[in-house]
Scaffold this motif. Structure first.
Motif, PDB file in Angstrom:
ATOM      1  N   GLU A 213       0.656  -1.245  -0.065  1.00 28.60           N
ATOM      2  CA  GLU A 213       0.178   0.147  -0.145  1.00 28.60           C
ATOM      3  C   GLU A 213       0.891   1.254   0.046  1.00 28.60           C
ATOM      4  OE1 GLU A 213      -3.732  -1.703   2.561  1.00 28.60           O
ATOM      5  OE2 GLU A 213      -2.222  -0.260   3.558  1.00 28.60           O
ATOM      6  N   LEU A 214       0.434   2.290  -0.839  1.00 31.36           N
ATOM      7  CA  LEU A 214       1.152   3.594  -0.680  1.00 31.36           C
ATOM      8  C   LEU A 214      -0.003   4.483  -0.073  1.00 31.36           C
ATOM      9  CD1 LEU A 214       3.453   5.573  -1.473  1.00 31.36           C
ATOM     10  CD2 LEU A 214       2.126   5.972  -3.512  1.00 31.36           C
ATOM     11  N   THR A 215       0.440   5.033   1.033  1.00 30.27           N
ATOM     12  CA  THR A 215      -0.451   5.960   1.937  1.00 30.27           C
ATOM     13  C   THR A 215       0.320   7.351   2.061  1.00 30.27           C
ATOM     14  OG1 THR A 215       0.340   5.186   3.798  1.00 30.27           O
ATOM     15  CG2 THR A 215      -1.482   4.242   3.004  1.00 30.27           C
ATOM     16  N   LYS A 216      -0.200   8.410   2.286  1.00 30.73           N
ATOM     17  CA  LYS A 216       0.293   9.653   2.916  1.00 30.73           C
ATOM     18  C   LYS A 216      -0.144  10.016   4.175  1.00 30.73           C
ATOM     19  CE  LYS A 216      -2.745  13.234   0.955  1.00 30.73           C
ATOM     20  NZ  LYS A 216      -2.802  14.371   0.245  1.00 30.73           N
ATOM     21  N   VAL A 217       0.801  10.478   5.203  1.00 28.35           N
ATOM     22  CA  VAL A 217       0.427  10.775   6.394  1.00 28.35           C
ATOM     23  C   VAL A 217       1.083  12.182   6.862  1.00 28.35           C
ATOM     24  CG1 VAL A 217       0.997   9.801   8.698  1.00 28.35           C
ATOM     25  CG2 VAL A 217       1.097   8.268   6.816  1.00 28.35           C
ATOM     26  N   ASN A 218       0.100  12.594   7.682  1.00 27.25           N
ATOM     27  CA  ASN A 218       0.750  14.125   8.150  1.00 27.25           C
ATOM     28  C   ASN A 218       1.279  13.931   9.590  1.00 27.25           C
ATOM     29  OD1 ASN A 218      -1.579  14.170   9.662  1.00 27.25           O
ATOM     30  ND2 ASN A 218      -2.632  15.595   8.131  1.00 27.25           N
TER      31      ASN A 218
ATOM     32  N   GLN B 166      -4.210  -0.921  -7.886  1.00 32.30           N
ATOM     33  CA  GLN B 166      -5.936  -0.236  -7.727  1.00 32.30           C
ATOM     34  C   GLN B 166      -5.459   1.035  -7.106  1.00 32.30           C
ATOM     35  OE1 GLN B 166      -8.562  -2.457  -5.455  1.00 32.30           O
ATOM     36  NE2 GLN B 166     -10.115  -0.895  -5.390  1.00 32.30           N
ATOM     37  N   SER B 167      -6.258   2.113  -7.618  1.00 28.09           N
ATOM     38  CA  SER B 167      -6.151   3.567  -7.199  1.00 28.09           C
ATOM     39  C   SER B 167      -7.393   3.741  -6.349  1.00 28.09           C
ATOM     40  CB  SER B 167      -5.756   4.416  -8.226  1.00 28.09           C
ATOM     41  OG  SER B 167      -6.002   5.687  -7.934  1.00 28.09           O
ATOM     42  N   PHE B 168      -6.961   4.542  -5.055  1.00 25.08           N
ATOM     43  CA  PHE B 168      -8.122   4.938  -4.260  1.00 25.08           C
ATOM     44  C   PHE B 168      -8.068   6.371  -4.301  1.00 25.08           C
ATOM     45  CE2 PHE B 168      -6.622   1.042  -2.536  1.00 25.08           C
ATOM     46  CZ  PHE B 168      -7.594   0.254  -2.485  1.00 25.08           C
ATOM     47  N   SER B 169      -7.338   7.038  -5.130  1.00 22.70           N
ATOM     48  CA  SER B 169      -7.328   8.645  -5.094  1.00 22.70           C
ATOM     49  C   SER B 169      -7.118   8.997  -6.606  1.00 22.70           C
ATOM     50  CB  SER B 169      -6.082   9.241  -4.358  1.00 22.70           C
ATOM     51  OG  SER B 169      -6.121  10.468  -4.556  1.00 22.70           O
ATOM     52  N   ASP B 170      -7.659  10.305  -6.983  1.00 14.88           N
ATOM     53  CA  ASP B 170      -7.531  10.792  -8.218  1.00 14.88           C
ATOM     54  C   ASP B 170      -6.578  11.971  -7.855  1.00 14.88           C
ATOM     55  OD1 ASP B 170      -9.037  12.614  -6.708  1.00 14.88           O
ATOM     56  OD2 ASP B 170     -10.768  12.666  -8.344  1.00 14.88           O
ATOM     57  N   GLU B 171      -5.983  12.043  -6.989  1.00 14.14           N
ATOM     58  CA  GLU B 171      -4.967  13.137  -6.465  1.00 14.14           C
ATOM     59  C   GLU B 171      -3.730  12.950  -7.307  1.00 14.14           C
ATOM     60  OE1 GLU B 171      -2.242  13.901  -2.430  1.00 14.14           O
ATOM     61  OE2 GLU B 171      -4.438  13.284  -2.278  1.00 14.14           O
TER      62      GLU B 171
ATOM     63  N   TYR C 284      -2.743   4.364  -3.262  1.00 10.81           N
ATOM     64  CA  TYR C 284      -2.466   2.955  -4.208  1.00 10.81           C
ATOM     65  C   TYR C 284      -2.536   1.511  -3.552  1.00 10.81           C
ATOM     66  CZ  TYR C 284      -1.827   6.945  -7.273  1.00 10.81           C
ATOM     67  OH  TYR C 284      -1.808   7.873  -7.952  1.00 10.81           O
ATOM     68  N   GLU C 285      -2.597   0.678  -4.280  1.00 15.75           N
ATOM     69  CA  GLU C 285      -2.389  -0.819  -3.816  1.00 15.75           C
ATOM     70  C   GLU C 285      -1.996  -1.559  -4.806  1.00 15.75           C
ATOM     71  OE1 GLU C 285      -5.346  -3.712  -1.591  1.00 15.75           O
ATOM     72  OE2 GLU C 285      -5.640  -3.751  -3.586  1.00 15.75           O
ATOM     73  N   ILE C 286      -0.903  -2.322  -4.755  1.00 13.31           N
ATOM     74  CA  ILE C 286      -0.411  -3.451  -5.483  1.00 13.31           C
ATOM     75  C   ILE C 286      -0.519  -4.496  -4.745  1.00 13.31           C
ATOM     76  CG2 ILE C 286       1.435  -4.269  -6.823  1.00 13.31           C
ATOM     77  CD1 ILE C 286       2.624  -1.753  -7.170  1.00 13.31           C
ATOM     78  N   PHE C 287      -1.423  -5.621  -5.428  1.00 17.19           N
ATOM     79  CA  PHE C 287      -2.070  -6.794  -4.800  1.00 17.19           C
ATOM     80  C   PHE C 287      -1.256  -8.033  -5.613  1.00 17.19           C
ATOM     81  CE2 PHE C 287      -4.920 -10.257  -4.105  1.00 17.19           C
ATOM     82  CZ  PHE C 287      -4.739 -10.627  -2.892  1.00 17.19           C
ATOM     83  N   TYR C 288      -0.881  -8.833  -4.922  1.00 17.92           N
ATOM     84  CA  TYR C 288      -0.407 -10.218  -5.471  1.00 17.92           C
ATOM     85  C   TYR C 288      -1.306 -11.203  -5.021  1.00 17.92           C
ATOM     86  CZ  TYR C 288       1.928 -14.358  -6.412  1.00 17.92           C
ATOM     87  OH  TYR C 288       2.053 -15.738  -6.656  1.00 17.92           O
ATOM     88  N   SER C 289      -1.833 -12.158  -5.865  1.00 16.36           N
ATOM     89  CA  SER C 289      -2.772 -13.198  -5.634  1.00 16.36           C
ATOM     90  C   SER C 289      -2.029 -14.384  -5.662  1.00 16.36           C
ATOM     91  CB  SER C 289      -3.861 -13.332  -6.446  1.00 16.36           C
ATOM     92  OG  SER C 289      -4.686 -14.649  -6.382  1.00 16.36           O
TER      93      SER C 289
END
Length: 85
Positions: free
Chosen positions: A26-31, A54-59, A40-45
């Motif tokens: 997972e890629l997150t941003k933290v303040n 997968q994107s969770f943001s349009d930023e 974002y997420e990269i998932f390996y099955s």
């Protein structure tokens, strides 16, 4: 909802996802107030040996952050591990 007037940093976290049977980066941003936003997420099955994004943001995210995230996924989930035997 996080506020934009705080300093943000990006963070990559590797997780085991038992529900989906695989690994997740997972890629997150933290303040400074410890507000976390999932980007974002990269998932390996482990089931079908596929890797998805997968994107969770349009930023807009700086390109160097995206490049580091993709490189981390390649390093942490090497190609030799994702090819079915």
């Amino acid at each position: 909802m996080p506020t934009d007037n705080k300093t943000w940093s990006y963070q990559t976290t590797m997780l085991s996802d038992l529900k989906r049977d695989g690994m997740c980066l997972e890629l997150t941003k933290v303040n400074q107030a410890d507000e976390v936003v999932m980007l974002y997420e990269i998932f390996y099955s482990d089931v079908d040996h596929t890797m998805t994004f997968q994107s969770f943001s349009d930023e807009a995210i700086p390109l160097d952050v995206i490049e580091s995230f993709v490189k981390a996924s390649s390093r942490l989930i090497p190609q030799s591990k994702i090819r079915p035997s």
